[in-house]
Design a protein around this motif. Structure first.
Motif, mmCIF file in Angstrom:
data_model
loop_
_atom_site.group_PDB
_atom_site.id
_atom_site.type_symbol
_atom_site.label_atom_id
_atom_site.label_comp_id
_atom_site.label_asym_id
_atom_site.label_seq_id
_atom_site.Cartn_x
_atom_site.Cartn_y
_atom_site.Cartn_z
ATOM 1 N N ASP A 80 0.798 -1.212 -0.043
ATOM 2 C CA ASP A 80 0.179 -0.029 0.030
ATOM 3 C C ASP A 80 0.850 1.145 0.008
ATOM 4 O OD1 ASP A 80 -1.959 1.936 0.277
ATOM 5 O OD2 ASP A 80 -2.919 0.999 1.907
ATOM 6 N N LEU A 81 1.219 1.897 -1.192
ATOM 7 C CA LEU A 81 2.060 2.775 -1.402
ATOM 8 C C LEU A 81 1.749 4.278 -0.759
ATOM 9 C CD1 LEU A 81 3.639 2.008 -5.014
ATOM 10 C CD2 LEU A 81 4.843 1.799 -2.754
ATOM 11 N N ASP A 82 0.422 4.192 -0.824
ATOM 12 C CA ASP A 82 -0.367 5.422 -0.121
ATOM 13 C C ASP A 82 0.074 5.477 1.429
ATOM 14 O OD1 ASP A 82 -1.251 6.566 -2.692
ATOM 15 O OD2 ASP A 82 -3.187 5.562 -2.579
ATOM 16 N N GLU A 83 -0.246 4.438 1.969
ATOM 17 C CA GLU A 83 -0.005 4.280 3.550
ATOM 18 C C GLU A 83 1.327 4.368 3.922
ATOM 19 O OE1 GLU A 83 -1.876 4.557 6.880
ATOM 20 O OE2 GLU A 83 -2.995 4.704 5.385
ATOM 21 N N ALA A 84 2.144 3.780 3.112
ATOM 22 C CA ALA A 84 3.681 3.920 3.366
ATOM 23 C C ALA A 84 4.034 5.274 3.303
ATOM 24 C CB ALA A 84 4.444 2.958 2.314
ATOM 25 N N GLN A 85 3.612 6.308 2.308
ATOM 26 C CA GLN A 85 4.030 7.486 2.327
ATOM 27 C C GLN A 85 3.750 8.297 3.489
ATOM 28 O OE1 GLN A 85 6.879 7.390 0.289
ATOM 29 N NE2 GLN A 85 6.347 9.401 -0.215
ATOM 30 N N ARG A 86 2.193 7.889 3.789
ATOM 31 C CA ARG A 86 1.754 8.827 4.796
ATOM 32 C C ARG A 86 2.402 8.423 6.355
ATOM 33 N NH1 ARG A 86 -2.985 11.019 3.053
ATOM 34 N NH2 ARG A 86 -3.642 11.807 5.205
ATOM 35 N N PHE A 87 2.586 7.063 6.320
ATOM 36 C CA PHE A 87 3.423 6.532 7.665
ATOM 37 C C PHE A 87 4.713 7.618 7.642
ATOM 38 C CE2 PHE A 87 6.283 4.153 10.001
ATOM 39 C CZ PHE A 87 5.592 3.856 11.329
ATOM 40 N N LYS A 88 5.538 7.385 6.627
ATOM 41 C CA LYS A 88 6.710 8.013 6.338
ATOM 42 C C LYS A 88 6.822 9.593 6.736
ATOM 43 C CE LYS A 88 9.644 6.976 3.234
ATOM 44 N NZ LYS A 88 10.025 6.740 1.677
ATOM 45 N N GLY A 89 5.735 10.157 6.234
ATOM 46 C CA GLY A 89 5.741 11.584 6.526
ATOM 47 C C GLY A 89 5.445 11.889 7.834
ATOM 48 N N GLU A 90 4.612 11.218 8.482
ATOM 49 C CA GLU A 90 4.462 11.394 10.212
ATOM 50 C C GLU A 90 5.491 10.862 10.903
ATOM 51 O OE1 GLU A 90 1.484 9.656 13.547
ATOM 52 O OE2 GLU A 90 1.029 9.375 11.437
ATOM 53 N N ALA A 91 6.309 9.851 10.568
ATOM 54 C CA ALA A 91 7.474 9.371 11.250
ATOM 55 C C ALA A 91 8.774 10.463 11.065
ATOM 56 C CB ALA A 91 8.144 8.044 10.942
ATOM 57 N N LEU A 92 8.671 11.067 10.121
ATOM 58 C CA LEU A 92 9.709 12.075 9.681
ATOM 59 C C LEU A 92 9.379 13.558 10.293
ATOM 60 C CD1 LEU A 92 10.796 10.960 6.106
ATOM 61 C CD2 LEU A 92 11.970 10.462 8.413
ATOM 62 N N GLY A 93 8.092 13.574 10.959
ATOM 63 C CA GLY A 93 7.816 14.954 11.166
ATOM 64 C C GLY A 93 7.384 16.268 10.101
ATOM 65 N N VAL A 94 6.807 15.680 9.100
ATOM 66 C CA VAL A 94 6.355 16.536 8.013
ATOM 67 C C VAL A 94 5.239 17.101 8.546
ATOM 68 C CG1 VAL A 94 5.503 16.561 5.599
ATOM 69 C CG2 VAL A 94 7.386 14.972 6.496
ATOM 70 N N PRO A 95 4.962 18.517 8.573
ATOM 71 C CA PRO A 95 3.849 18.987 8.827
ATOM 72 C C PRO A 95 2.584 18.544 8.127
ATOM 73 C CG PRO A 95 5.579 20.852 8.319
ATOM 74 C CD PRO A 95 6.265 19.386 7.992
ATOM 75 N N ASN A 96 1.495 18.627 8.790
ATOM 76 C CA ASN A 96 0.337 18.031 8.346
ATOM 77 C C ASN A 96 -0.363 19.039 7.262
ATOM 78 O OD1 ASN A 96 0.170 16.003 10.081
ATOM 79 N ND2 ASN A 96 -0.989 17.173 11.769
ATOM 80 N N SER A 97 0.069 20.257 7.171
ATOM 81 C CA SER A 97 -0.369 21.057 6.050
ATOM 82 C C SER A 97 0.469 20.570 4.695
ATOM 83 C CB SER A 97 0.170 22.416 6.462
ATOM 84 O OG SER A 97 1.544 22.653 6.430
ATOM 85 N N ILE A 98 1.323 20.021 4.817
ATOM 86 C CA ILE A 98 2.127 19.485 3.541
ATOM 87 C C ILE A 98 1.343 18.141 2.922
ATOM 88 C CG2 ILE A 98 4.170 18.852 2.773
ATOM 89 C CD1 ILE A 98 4.430 21.731 3.418
ATOM 90 N N ILE A 99 0.965 17.548 3.968
ATOM 91 C CA ILE A 99 0.311 16.185 3.530
ATOM 92 C C ILE A 99 -1.210 16.325 3.253
ATOM 93 C CG2 ILE A 99 0.190 13.607 4.218
ATOM 94 C CD1 ILE A 99 2.302 13.796 5.799
ATOM 95 N N ARG A 100 -1.493 16.095 2.078
ATOM 96 C CA ARG A 100 -3.108 16.237 1.486
ATOM 97 C C ARG A 100 -3.940 15.154 2.423
ATOM 98 N NH1 ARG A 100 -1.341 16.998 -3.703
ATOM 99 N NH2 ARG A 100 -1.830 19.444 -4.437
ATOM 100 N N SER A 101 -4.743 15.446 2.641
ATOM 101 C CA SER A 101 -6.114 14.432 3.318
ATOM 102 C C SER A 101 -6.237 13.353 2.602
ATOM 103 C CB SER A 101 -7.322 15.348 4.017
ATOM 104 O OG SER A 101 -7.953 15.873 2.709
#
Length: 534
Positions: A469-490
């Protein structure tokens, strides 16, 4: 409880704490003497602290304790980046937006107060003594939060549940008679304090601040006396209750480093380094004495009737009268400076290793490669991981819950969505240490995806990617790396973009087909006209 019961409870808590005080005193004396005020005397003055500091002949323990404290604080609660979020589980987009906005407002208000100064000194106490007590309340005058680090020498703790978090805190402190009257009112203090306020306003009066959970309370109580956490202040000499109030949440956080068996108290990493610190201090003292002998020299003299060794003073431009040049000779001291220097370096290295100073501090030398950075971050995660888990439970979570309660009741977080009513939130940690703990999972995802892409490249069969699940993998990596929520689309915005893209592609295909059909129809019409073949 009444005033007499509170005084009796304090006496019991003092007797339970007294066996550990000598250890904390020694830890402070070999690291930060001024932080141990109250353990060795009622109050350490600056001169006394300077004298205690002068007895420390090596500053390795102080330096290493400061580095460890700074590293933990910058890893737990950095002031330059959001280090926590809030979740309720299965939240909607509106709920997620309100929770994220609330976390950002809390973070800004926490660091706009005196939190950073109080938290750093508290972390020094954590490293030296193994615990600290931080009082959290709203600033009645300017608004926002206020953080008061209580000297641990005046704090006595207990837990209502065996092995649980500290939820009972007694603090013994002093106010001037004038301050007592201003704070509690003339009607509430004793007659003696009222007289002192008139005759000797600067005379000190002892008080007890007792904070403990109430056995019975009202849910959502508005009156302070009905709140879950009781707050009672007692004038000690008169055994008089001068104030009775309460809190919605426990206002004092008491995080601990390493628990003392059969006790609610703890010791810090300086306790582990204490034997080496003592030995290092004694060795430095002997090394200085040997250095004095090496510089000034040591002499042997013969009392030959002319030379009197008891009155001879050796120095420049001095003439010593003797019967013979052999009457006075320099004497070798026998000092081994090489051994002393080697032993001192070993002890200093041992202290820095115990307090993790060398592992946490940036090393001198060329810039590290990406692999070296990863290995170093992994080492820090392993060293501080167990400590970080306890600090999350006993420090960060109650701190955020207390600040959230104060801010929500003050109305600065705005109106929460009605769907959040009755749902408890959990704290999501985004600090550098929390992200370091997730780096292993991020690297595992990268290796897993890279391996799958390698198989696709070799076999030209993309079906292997169906396992990921590449979508879920990217979302998990963004959260783990501390990417601001405003950068990651809902997920809703992502799905809409994909739907719009698919619709645009479909429209383009339909338009291309229509153009092709029109072109084919035109060509057919031209072929049917007379003379078209010519």
């Amino acid at each position: 409880m009444n005033a007499s019961q509170i005084c009796t409870t304090l006496s019991t808590l003092k007797s339970l704490r007294s066996p550990h005080e000598q250890v904390w005193r020694d830890c402070y004396d070999h690291s930060y003497p001024i932080r141990g005020s109250g353990f060795c005397s009622e109050q350490i003055t600056a001169i006394e602290a300077q004298m205690r500091k002068a007895r420390m002949l090596d500053g390795t323990t102080t330096d290493a304790a400061r580095i460890l404290s700074s590293s933990i604080m910058s890893g737990l609660t950095p002031a330059n980046s959001l280090w926590f979020g809030m979740d309720v589980g299965q939240e909607t987009e509106d709920e997620r937006r309100w929770l994220d906005d609330s976390a950002d407002i809390l973070w800004q208000n926490i660091h706009a107060s005196n939190f950073d100064a109080a938290a750093f000194e508290g972390m020094l106490d954590e490293v030296c003594a193994g615990w600290f007590a931080l009082y959290i309340d709203s600033d009645k005058e300017r608004g926002g939060f206020t953080f008061d680090l209580w000297p641990i020498a005046s704090v006595y703790c207990s837990a209502s549940k065996a092995g649980g978090k500290i939820d009972t805190v007694y603090r013994e402190y002093q106010l001037t008679a004038q301050q007592a009257v201003n704070e509690f009112g003339e009607a509430n203090v004793s007659e003696n304090t009222r007289k002192l306020a008139q005759d000797k306003p600067q005379e000190m009066v002892r008080f007890i601040h007792a904070i403990y959970p109430r056995s019975t309370y009202m849910v959502g109580a508005r009156l302070a006396k009905n709140m879950p956490i009781a707050s009672c202040k007692v004038e000690v000499e008169a055994k008089r209750m001068v104030s009775e109030s309460g809190y919605h949440e426990m206002p004092v956080v008491v995080p601990r480093w390493m628990m003392i068996p059969n006790s609610v108290y703890a010791v810090g990493p300086v306790f582990d380094a204490l034997p080496d610190a003592r030995t290092l201090n004694d060795l430095c003292r002997m090394d200085l004495a040997a250095g004095d002998l090496a510089i000034a020299g040591m002499w042997i003299a013969e009392d030959d009737g002319v030379l009197n060794p008891r009155t001879v003073k050796v120095g420049p431009r001095k003439i010593i009268v003797a019967n013979s040049v052999d009457s006075m000779k320099p004497l070798q001291s026998g000092s081994n400076f090489q051994y002393a220097e080697t032993k001192i370096q070993r002890l200093q290295a041992s202290i820095r290793k115990i307090l993790m100073a060398d592992q946490l501090q940036a090393q001198d030398g060329p810039a590290m490669t990406a692999t070296e950075v990863h290995v170093r971050v992994n080492l820090i995660r392993q060293l501080l991981g167990p400590v970080y888990g306890r600090l999350q439970t006993e420090y960060l979570q109650p701190l955020i819950e207390r600040c959230f309660g104060i801010a929500y009741r003050a109305g600065i977080l705005g109106q929460a969505p009605e769907s959040l009513a009755g749902r408890n939130f959990t704290v999501r940690y985004l600090s550098p240490l929390a992200r370091a703990q997730k780096l292993e999972e991020v690297n595992a995802i990268d290796q897993f995806v890279a391996g799958a892409l390698g198989i696709v490249s070799a076999t030209q069969d993309p079906s292997i990617l169906d396992n990921i699940d590449l979508d879920e993998a990217q979302r998990f990596k963004g959260e783990a790396l501390g990417v601001p929520n405003s950068i990651i689309r809902s997920k809703a915005d992502r799905d809409k973009i994909r739907a719009d893209r698919a619709q645009a592609q479909q429209d383009a295909q339909e338009q291309a087909q229509q153009q092709m059909m029109m072109q084919q129809a035109g060509e057919a019409a031209m072929r049917q006209q007379p003379g078209a073949a010519a």
